[in-house]
Write a protein that holds these residues in place. Structure first.
Motif, PDB file in Angstrom:
ATOM      1  N   PHE A  25      38.922  48.740  27.692  1.00  0.00           N
ATOM      2  CA  PHE A  25      38.311  47.459  28.012  1.00  0.00           C
ATOM      3  C   PHE A  25      37.136  47.073  27.436  1.00  0.00           C
ATOM      4  O   PHE A  25      36.311  48.046  27.125  1.00  0.00           O
ATOM      5  CB  PHE A  25      38.129  47.427  29.511  1.00  0.00           C
ATOM      6  CG  PHE A  25      37.332  46.167  30.063  1.00  0.00           C
ATOM      7  CD1 PHE A  25      38.121  44.961  30.023  1.00  0.00           C
ATOM      8  CD2 PHE A  25      36.033  46.330  30.300  1.00  0.00           C
ATOM      9  CE1 PHE A  25      37.242  43.807  30.225  1.00  0.00           C
ATOM     10  CE2 PHE A  25      35.276  45.116  30.780  1.00  0.00           C
ATOM     11  CZ  PHE A  25      36.031  43.833  30.860  1.00  0.00           C
TER      12      PHE A  25
ATOM     13  N   GLU B  32      41.506  38.547  29.471  1.00  0.00           N
ATOM     14  CA  GLU B  32      40.686  39.052  30.457  1.00  0.00           C
ATOM     15  C   GLU B  32      40.420  40.626  30.403  1.00  0.00           C
ATOM     16  O   GLU B  32      39.283  41.175  30.534  1.00  0.00           O
ATOM     17  CB  GLU B  32      41.006  38.752  31.970  1.00  0.00           C
ATOM     18  CG  GLU B  32      41.019  37.151  32.136  1.00  0.00           C
ATOM     19  CD  GLU B  32      41.360  36.976  33.522  1.00  0.00           C
ATOM     20  OE1 GLU B  32      41.631  37.937  34.393  1.00  0.00           O
ATOM     21  OE2 GLU B  32      41.082  35.747  33.829  1.00  0.00           O
ATOM     22  N   THR B  33      41.435  41.293  30.108  1.00  0.00           N
ATOM     23  CA  THR B  33      41.456  42.826  30.019  1.00  0.00           C
ATOM     24  C   THR B  33      41.705  43.552  28.694  1.00  0.00           C
ATOM     25  O   THR B  33      41.516  44.774  28.732  1.00  0.00           O
ATOM     26  CB  THR B  33      42.407  43.342  31.133  1.00  0.00           C
ATOM     27  OG1 THR B  33      43.714  43.186  30.679  1.00  0.00           O
ATOM     28  CG2 THR B  33      42.260  42.494  32.574  1.00  0.00           C
TER      29      THR B  33
ATOM     30  N   VAL C  79      34.953  38.509  32.172  1.00  0.00           N
ATOM     31  CA  VAL C  79      35.126  39.733  33.033  1.00  0.00           C
ATOM     32  C   VAL C  79      34.029  40.932  32.495  1.00  0.00           C
ATOM     33  O   VAL C  79      34.109  40.905  31.284  1.00  0.00           O
ATOM     34  CB  VAL C  79      36.667  40.144  32.800  1.00  0.00           C
ATOM     35  CG1 VAL C  79      36.851  41.597  33.645  1.00  0.00           C
ATOM     36  CG2 VAL C  79      37.554  39.335  33.710  1.00  0.00           C
TER      37      VAL C  79
ATOM     38  N   VAL D 276      36.523  46.351  34.680  1.00  0.00           N
ATOM     39  CA  VAL D 276      37.826  46.705  35.196  1.00  0.00           C
ATOM     40  C   VAL D 276      37.979  47.833  35.938  1.00  0.00           C
ATOM     41  O   VAL D 276      37.174  48.836  35.549  1.00  0.00           O
ATOM     42  CB  VAL D 276      39.129  46.483  34.012  1.00  0.00           C
ATOM     43  CG1 VAL D 276      38.936  45.141  33.278  1.00  0.00           C
ATOM     44  CG2 VAL D 276      38.706  47.607  33.102  1.00  0.00           C
TER      45      VAL D 276
ATOM     46  N   PRO E 267      43.732  40.050  37.772  1.00  0.00           N
ATOM     47  CA  PRO E 267      43.478  39.091  36.227  1.00  0.00           C
ATOM     48  C   PRO E 267      44.502  37.993  36.621  1.00  0.00           C
ATOM     49  O   PRO E 267      45.478  38.132  37.441  1.00  0.00           O
ATOM     50  CB  PRO E 267      44.218  40.300  35.318  1.00  0.00           C
ATOM     51  CG  PRO E 267      44.464  41.482  35.840  1.00  0.00           C
ATOM     52  CD  PRO E 267      44.297  41.596  37.423  1.00  0.00           C
TER      53      PRO E 267
ATOM     54  N   VAL F 175      39.908  43.220  38.127  1.00  0.00           N
ATOM     55  CA  VAL F 175      38.678  42.751  37.043  1.00  0.00           C
ATOM     56  C   VAL F 175      37.604  42.115  37.985  1.00  0.00           C
ATOM     57  O   VAL F 175      37.403  41.890  39.139  1.00  0.00           O
ATOM     58  CB  VAL F 175      39.218  41.443  36.420  1.00  0.00           C
ATOM     59  CG1 VAL F 175      40.557  42.275  35.634  1.00  0.00           C
ATOM     60  CG2 VAL F 175      39.470  40.445  37.082  1.00  0.00           C
ATOM     61  N   TYR F 176      36.376  42.436  37.612  1.00  0.00           N
ATOM     62  CA  TYR F 176      35.253  41.870  38.178  1.00  0.00           C
ATOM     63  C   TYR F 176      34.925  40.820  37.300  1.00  0.00           C
ATOM     64  O   TYR F 176      34.329  40.572  36.329  1.00  0.00           O
ATOM     65  CB  TYR F 176      34.027  43.049  37.922  1.00  0.00           C
ATOM     66  CG  TYR F 176      32.802  42.366  38.875  1.00  0.00           C
ATOM     67  CD1 TYR F 176      32.837  42.605  40.290  1.00  0.00           C
ATOM     68  CD2 TYR F 176      31.782  41.847  38.362  1.00  0.00           C
ATOM     69  CE1 TYR F 176      31.804  42.065  41.239  1.00  0.00           C
ATOM     70  CE2 TYR F 176      30.508  41.149  39.034  1.00  0.00           C
ATOM     71  CZ  TYR F 176      30.819  41.465  40.641  1.00  0.00           C
ATOM     72  OH  TYR F 176      29.759  41.098  41.323  1.00  0.00           O
ATOM     73  N   GLU F 177      35.199  39.430  38.053  1.00  0.00           N
ATOM     74  CA  GLU F 177      35.051  38.225  37.590  1.00  0.00           C
ATOM     75  C   GLU F 177      33.403  37.600  37.579  1.00  0.00           C
ATOM     76  O   GLU F 177      33.017  37.891  38.698  1.00  0.00           O
ATOM     77  CB  GLU F 177      35.761  37.374  38.050  1.00  0.00           C
ATOM     78  CG  GLU F 177      36.306  36.107  37.599  1.00  0.00           C
ATOM     79  CD  GLU F 177      35.220  35.091  37.191  1.00  0.00           C
ATOM     80  OE1 GLU F 177      34.111  34.871  37.891  1.00  0.00           O
ATOM     81  OE2 GLU F 177      35.399  34.038  36.299  1.00  0.00           O
TER      82      GLU F 177
ATOM     83  N   TRP G 129      35.600  41.083  42.577  1.00  0.00           N
ATOM     84  CA  TRP G 129      36.796  41.931  42.098  1.00  0.00           C
ATOM     85  C   TRP G 129      37.945  41.370  42.642  1.00  0.00           C
ATOM     86  O   TRP G 129      38.173  40.887  43.694  1.00  0.00           O
ATOM     87  CB  TRP G 129      36.947  43.280  42.602  1.00  0.00           C
ATOM     88  CG  TRP G 129      35.697  44.382  42.020  1.00  0.00           C
ATOM     89  CD1 TRP G 129      34.713  44.553  42.825  1.00  0.00           C
ATOM     90  CD2 TRP G 129      35.731  44.916  40.840  1.00  0.00           C
ATOM     91  NE1 TRP G 129      33.788  45.255  41.960  1.00  0.00           N
ATOM     92  CE2 TRP G 129      34.496  45.710  40.817  1.00  0.00           C
ATOM     93  CE3 TRP G 129      36.633  44.975  39.819  1.00  0.00           C
ATOM     94  CZ2 TRP G 129      34.317  46.459  39.797  1.00  0.00           C
ATOM     95  CZ3 TRP G 129      36.215  45.839  38.849  1.00  0.00           C
ATOM     96  CH2 TRP G 129      35.169  46.600  38.766  1.00  0.00           C
TER      97      TRP G 129
END
Length: 169
Positions: A128, A86-87, A134, A137, A65, A54-56, A62
């Motif tokens: 997603f 998150e996803t 986030v 993904v 999760p 995931v890109y937070e 990256w």
């Protein structure tokens, strides 16, 4: 604070250092630590040999999760909740396999937190939708560059490799 003599297994961006990883075969999921309580979970979610990253948004990185454990919540329940929040991916507590315990030093103060790492297989990945935490993904096959670039949390990459080498993967 970390002991200045303690050598991390791996360090990563955003001043993160993995201090230890204790495999599930050495210490059960129910183990508790007085000096470093379990405060977060990570989920290594697989689909056809690829792992979900995931890109937070806030950390601009990256990573796997995961996140904090709420009061009165078990690490296993937190893993299910964090993955969904998150996803959008859904697994049950029974589908999670406990992989091990981590100790991680985080931030400038190098505050030490304990973590629980779980893995699962996504049989039918869900689409997603970006959220407050986030923005993207990616199902990653290895060390290939991630879409849009950005930092990759090398601590999480290290944990993925530990999971890849685990008996059931």
């Amino acid at each position: 604070m970390t002991d200045s003599r303690e050598v991390p297994l791996v360090t990563g961006p955003r001043r993160m250092a993995l201090l230890s990883f204790i495999d599930a075969g050495e210490l059960p999921e129910c183990a508790r630590f007085e000096d470093t309580p379990t405060g977060y979970v990570l989920i290594v979610l697989w689909h056809e040999g690829r792992v979900l990253m995931v890109y937070e948004r806030e950390r601009e990185c990256w990573e796997l999760p995961g996140g904090g454990i709420e009061p009165q919540e078990s690490p296993r329940a937190a893993a299910v909740r964090e993955l969904r929040e998150e996803t959008g991916q859904r697994v049950t507590e029974d589908e999670l396999r406990f992989v091990g315990h981590t100790r991680t030093a985080i931030g400038a103060a190098q505050r030490v937190l304990g973590g629980a790492v779980f893995t699962a297989e996504a049989r039918e990945p869900r689409p997603f939708t970006a959220n407050d935490e986030v923005s993207a993904v990616h199902w990653r096959t290895g060390a290939e560059p991630l879409p849009g670039g950005g930092l990759v949390q090398t601590v999480d990459e290290y944990i993925v490799e530990l999971c890849r080498q685990a008996p059931s993967h």
